[in-house]
Design a protein around this motif. Structure first.
Motif, PDB file in Angstrom:
ATOM      1  N   MET A   1      33.942  42.571  27.067  1.00 18.71           N
ATOM      2  CA  MET A   1      32.879  42.531  27.914  1.00 18.71           C
ATOM      3  C   MET A   1      32.582  43.899  28.513  1.00 18.71           C
ATOM      4  O   MET A   1      33.418  44.698  29.044  1.00 18.71           O
ATOM      5  CB  MET A   1      33.011  41.530  28.927  1.00 18.71           C
ATOM      6  CG  MET A   1      31.847  41.173  29.840  1.00 18.71           C
ATOM      7  SD  MET A   1      32.189  39.916  30.963  1.00 18.71           S
ATOM      8  CE  MET A   1      32.124  38.460  30.050  1.00 18.71           C
ATOM      9  N   ASP A   2      31.280  44.339  28.487  1.00 17.04           N
ATOM     10  CA  ASP A   2      30.849  45.650  29.003  1.00 17.04           C
ATOM     11  C   ASP A   2      29.849  45.681  30.278  1.00 17.04           C
ATOM     12  O   ASP A   2      29.249  44.582  30.147  1.00 17.04           O
ATOM     13  CB  ASP A   2      30.741  46.747  28.058  1.00 17.04           C
ATOM     14  CG  ASP A   2      29.098  46.774  27.705  1.00 17.04           C
ATOM     15  OD1 ASP A   2      28.569  45.919  27.712  1.00 17.04           O
ATOM     16  OD2 ASP A   2      28.847  48.067  27.049  1.00 17.04           O
TER      17      ASP A   2
ATOM     18  N   ILE B   1      33.219  44.779  35.548  1.00 19.26           N
ATOM     19  CA  ILE B   1      33.853  43.574  34.829  1.00 19.26           C
ATOM     20  C   ILE B   1      35.567  43.633  35.043  1.00 19.26           C
ATOM     21  O   ILE B   1      35.875  42.485  35.768  1.00 19.26           O
ATOM     22  CB  ILE B   1      33.814  44.106  33.010  1.00 19.26           C
ATOM     23  CG1 ILE B   1      32.317  44.147  32.713  1.00 19.26           C
ATOM     24  CG2 ILE B   1      34.487  42.833  32.447  1.00 19.26           C
ATOM     25  CD1 ILE B   1      31.180  43.201  33.253  1.00 19.26           C
ATOM     26  N   GLY B   2      35.894  44.781  35.217  1.00 19.84           N
ATOM     27  CA  GLY B   2      37.305  44.788  35.464  1.00 19.84           C
ATOM     28  C   GLY B   2      37.558  44.635  37.058  1.00 19.84           C
ATOM     29  O   GLY B   2      38.594  44.306  37.342  1.00 19.84           O
ATOM     30  N   THR B   3      36.668  45.162  37.785  1.00 20.76           N
ATOM     31  CA  THR B   3      36.946  44.879  39.505  1.00 20.76           C
ATOM     32  C   THR B   3      36.693  43.523  39.865  1.00 20.76           C
ATOM     33  O   THR B   3      37.139  42.905  40.626  1.00 20.76           O
ATOM     34  CB  THR B   3      35.825  46.142  40.286  1.00 20.76           C
ATOM     35  OG1 THR B   3      34.670  45.762  39.664  1.00 20.76           O
ATOM     36  CG2 THR B   3      36.429  47.503  39.978  1.00 20.76           C
TER      37      THR B   3
ATOM     38  N   VAL C   1      35.319  46.483  29.913  1.00 23.99           N
ATOM     39  CA  VAL C   1      35.049  47.932  29.546  1.00 23.99           C
ATOM     40  C   VAL C   1      33.882  48.452  30.541  1.00 23.99           C
ATOM     41  O   VAL C   1      32.800  47.886  30.432  1.00 23.99           O
ATOM     42  CB  VAL C   1      34.309  48.342  28.198  1.00 23.99           C
ATOM     43  CG1 VAL C   1      34.312  49.843  27.954  1.00 23.99           C
ATOM     44  CG2 VAL C   1      35.460  47.770  27.162  1.00 23.99           C
ATOM     45  N   ASP C   2      34.243  49.214  31.328  1.00 22.28           N
ATOM     46  CA  ASP C   2      33.108  49.721  32.434  1.00 22.28           C
ATOM     47  C   ASP C   2      33.083  51.284  32.307  1.00 22.28           C
ATOM     48  O   ASP C   2      33.728  51.740  31.483  1.00 22.28           O
ATOM     49  CB  ASP C   2      33.555  49.217  33.912  1.00 22.28           C
ATOM     50  CG  ASP C   2      33.796  47.908  34.050  1.00 22.28           C
ATOM     51  OD1 ASP C   2      32.786  47.084  34.283  1.00 22.28           O
ATOM     52  OD2 ASP C   2      34.846  47.344  34.317  1.00 22.28           O
TER      53      ASP C   2
ATOM     54  N   LYS D   1      35.932  52.636  39.204  1.00 23.27           N
ATOM     55  CA  LYS D   1      36.791  52.756  38.138  1.00 23.27           C
ATOM     56  C   LYS D   1      37.907  51.493  38.835  1.00 23.27           C
ATOM     57  O   LYS D   1      38.602  51.519  39.902  1.00 23.27           O
ATOM     58  CB  LYS D   1      37.920  54.018  37.927  1.00 23.27           C
ATOM     59  CG  LYS D   1      39.071  53.721  37.122  1.00 23.27           C
ATOM     60  CD  LYS D   1      39.648  55.116  37.037  1.00 23.27           C
ATOM     61  CE  LYS D   1      41.019  55.096  38.113  1.00 23.27           C
ATOM     62  NZ  LYS D   1      41.875  54.116  37.909  1.00 23.27           N
ATOM     63  N   PRO D   2      38.237  50.618  37.947  1.00 27.18           N
ATOM     64  CA  PRO D   2      39.393  49.439  38.499  1.00 27.18           C
ATOM     65  C   PRO D   2      40.757  50.169  38.540  1.00 27.18           C
ATOM     66  O   PRO D   2      40.934  51.137  37.686  1.00 27.18           O
ATOM     67  CB  PRO D   2      39.497  48.367  37.166  1.00 27.18           C
ATOM     68  CG  PRO D   2      38.162  48.759  36.441  1.00 27.18           C
ATOM     69  CD  PRO D   2      37.815  50.074  36.633  1.00 27.18           C
TER      70      PRO D   2
END
Ligand code: CDP
Ligand code: CDP
Length: 222
Positions: free
Chosen positions: A127-128, A132-134, A9-10, A194-195
Motif C-alpha cells: 500500500m502506498d 501508511i507506515g505511521t 510505502v510512503d 518517515k515512520p
C-alpha cells in the motif's frame, strides 16, 4: 495485527512509490493499493458536486453516499467512483491542485483509513501513500520510505506529462510539488513523515528496477 503480509510505502510526490509498488506487487503476487487514488477520487467528487471545498462538513457529507473501489483491470489498476471509472479523471490538474486540502480533513481521513485497513485485512498487500507506515498500518510487516530531490521529482513528473501529451513547464511542476510537499508535511492530522522503523531509499539517482530490487531483497530477507 493482520495475518496477511502488509508492505507500507510512503514518501513525497513523484518519489516513485506507485511505479515501484506496482512492480513489487507483480513480482511477489501482492495486491497493490494506491491510497492517493482514494483521496483524489473524493477530491474529484467534491469538484463535480460543486460543494465549497473549504467546508469540511459539506465535503465529509459527500462520503456518506460515495463508493470508491480499486480494481485490477486489463490495463492495470482501475479506480471507480460510484460506478463510474475515474482512473484518468483523478489525475487532472484541478484534482492535483485541490487534493492536499481535501486530504487534510480529519473526517475524510477517518473514513478512508478505515477502508484501507479493511483492504489490508483481506489479502497480502503493498500500500502506498503518506501515512501508511505511521497511521494506517503501524504494524506493517515491512515499511519503506522513498525520497528523492524535489528537482529530480519535478523532472520525472514533467517527463511523464510530456509522454502523455500533457503540456507542462518544469518550473511550474517543481513549484506544485514543493507546495504539496509543504502542505502534506505540515498538516495537523497524519502528516507525511518517515515512520521511525522504515527503511529509507533515496531514489534520486536510482533506476526503477534498482529500487524494485532493493525493496524485494529487503522483503525476502525479513
Ligand atoms: O502520485 P502523487 O505523488 O501525485 O500523489 P498521490 O499519491 O496520488 O496523492 C495525492 C495526494 O493525496 C497527496 O499529495 C496527499 O495530499 C494525499 N494523500 C494523503 O494525504 N494520504 C495518503 N495516504 C495518500 C495521499
Ligand atoms: O507514486 P509517486 O508519486 O511517488 O511516483 P510515481 O508516479 O511512481 O513516479 C513518478 C514518475 O517518476 C514516473 O513517471 C516514474 O516512471 C518515474 N520514476 C523514475 O523515473 N525513476 C524512479 N526511480 C522512480 C520513478
Amino acid at each position: 495485527m493482520s495475518k496477511h503480509l502488509t508492505i507500507a510505502v510512503d514518501g513525497p510526490a513523484s518519489s516513485g512509490k506507485s511505479t515501484v509498488a506496482k512492480a513489487v506487487a507483480n513480482r511477489l503476487g501482492l495486491t497493490y493499493i494506491d491510497t492517493g487514488a482514494m483521496y483524489r477520487s473524493v477530491t474529484l467528487y467534491a469538484l463535480q458536486s460543486d460543494v465549497d471545498l473549504d467546508d469540511e462538513v459539506a465535503v465529509a457529507r459527500l462520503l456518506d453516499n460515495t463508493t470508491i473501489t480499486l480494481e485490477d483491470g486489463k490495463m492495470g489498476q482501475e479506480v471507480w467512483l460510484n460506478n463510474t471509472e475515474v482512473t484518468e479523471a483523478i489525475r487532472q490538474e484541478d484534482v492535483t491542485r485541490h487534493v492536499s486540502l481535501i486530504s487534510s480533513y480529519r473526517t475524510v481521513r477517518e473514513k478512508l483509513v478505515e477502508q484501507q485497513r479493511q483492504m489490508a485485512e483481506a489479502k497480502d498487500v503493498i500500500m502506498d501513500g503518506r501515512d501508511i507506515g505511521t497511521v494506517v498500518l503501524p504494524n506493517a510487516t515491512q515499511k519503506f520510505f522513498l525520497k528523492a530531490s524535489a528537482e529530480e521529482r519535478a523532472r520525472r513528473r514533467t517527463d511523464e506529462y510530456k509522454q502523455k501529451g500533457i503540456q507542462a513547464e518544469y518550473e511550474q511542476v517543481l513549484a506544485d510539488i514543493q507546495a504539496r510537499d509543504q502542505y502534506d508535511s505540515n498538516r495537523a492530522i497524519s502528516p507525511l513523515k518517515k515512520p521511525h522503523d522504515a527503511i529509507v531509499i533515496d531514489t534520486t539517482t536510482m533506476t526503477i528496477d534498482e529500487v524494485v530490487e532493493a525493496i524485494i531483497q529487503n522483503i525476502q530477507k525479513n
